[in-house]
Design an enzyme around this catalytic site. Structure first.
Site: not given
Ligand code: PRP
Ligand code: URA
Length: 209
Positions: A104, A108, A200, A203
């Site tokens: 994400r 944006t 997150d 993370d």
């Molecule tokens: C996080 C989570 C989802 C997304 C949710 O991933 O694991 O995939 O955000 O957010 P949304 O509903 O607004 O799209 P992230 O993009 O942080 O990637 P990561 O799992 O690699 O940390």
């Molecule tokens: N992705 C995450 O990991 N946590 C949130 O709260 C939103 C998006």
């Protein structure tokens, strides 16, 4: 009718509360995510079909239910969805595993794809799509768009925590899929993080940042 289920089990609630705690470290976080995925998977797979098979016990032979040969695929949304795979595979060890890489954009909040590898005959499989977080819904919608474009019709999305905004967006974009939510939280904040949420997920699972 597709299922939209907000889970309501005390064991699950307890484990999700532990997951939210900022003092829960990476090791415990990972274990909890896997346990929660298994508990959620148990419920999400309630409608798996069975067939009667002859079973010979030490005292008699009878027809007994066994899972019928429906093909399954677990397709986590990277990265954080990876943390849920082990819990689901504990229930259905012969499922194939695919991966969809999405991140994400921090500004944006739009999803960007960077990887996709799916099992053979994905269009014939029941696809379980785990991701711990459903925030705006953008990533889940993009992942479902993607696997539908490969011909998949039978899709179950599983998340540990959802924001109301994301759940509504996913239902509106894909009203035909089953959705399983561990906890429906209050809202998104200005950075599109779920409140109260857990921070997150990626993370915290991988110990980054
Ligand atoms: C996080 C989570 C989802 C997304 C949710 O991933 O694991 O995939 O955000 O957010 P949304 O509903 O607004 O799209 P992230 O993009 O942080 O990637 P990561 O799992 O690699 O940390
Ligand atoms: N992705 C995450 O990991 N946590 C949130 O709260 C939103 C998006």
């Amino acid at each position: 009718m597709p299922t939209v289920l907000i889970m309501d089990h005390p064991l699950l609630k307890h484990k999700i509360s532990l997951l939210r705690d900022e003092n829960t470290g990476t090791r415990d976080f990972r274990v909890l995510v896997e346990e929660i995925a298994m508990l959620m998977g148990y419920e999400a797979l309630r409608d798996l079909p069975t067939e009667e098979v002859e079973v010979k016990s030490p005292v008699s032979t009878s027809m007994q239910p066994m899972l019928s040969g429906r093909k399954l695929a677990v397709v986590p949304i990277l990265r954080a969805g990876l943390g849920m795979v082990g819990g689901i595979l504990a229930l259905v060890p012969s499922a194939k595993v695919g991966h969809i890489g999405l991140y994400r954009d921090e500004v944006t909040h739009q999803p960007h794809d960077y990887f996709c590898k799916l099992p053979e005959n994905i269009d014939e499989r029941l696809v379980i799509l785990p991701d711990p977080m459903l925030a705006t819904g953008g990533s889940a919608i993009a992942a479902v768009d993607f696997i539908k474009a490969k011909g998949c019709k039978n899709i179950k999305f599983m998340c540990i925590i959802a924001a109301p905004e994301g759940l509504e967006a996913l239902k509106a974009a894909h009203p035909d899929i089953d959705i399983y939510v561990g906890s429906l939280d209050e809202k998104l904040n200005d950075s599109a993080y779920i409140i109260p949420g857990l921070g997150d997920a990626g993370d915290r699972i991988f110990g980054t940042k």
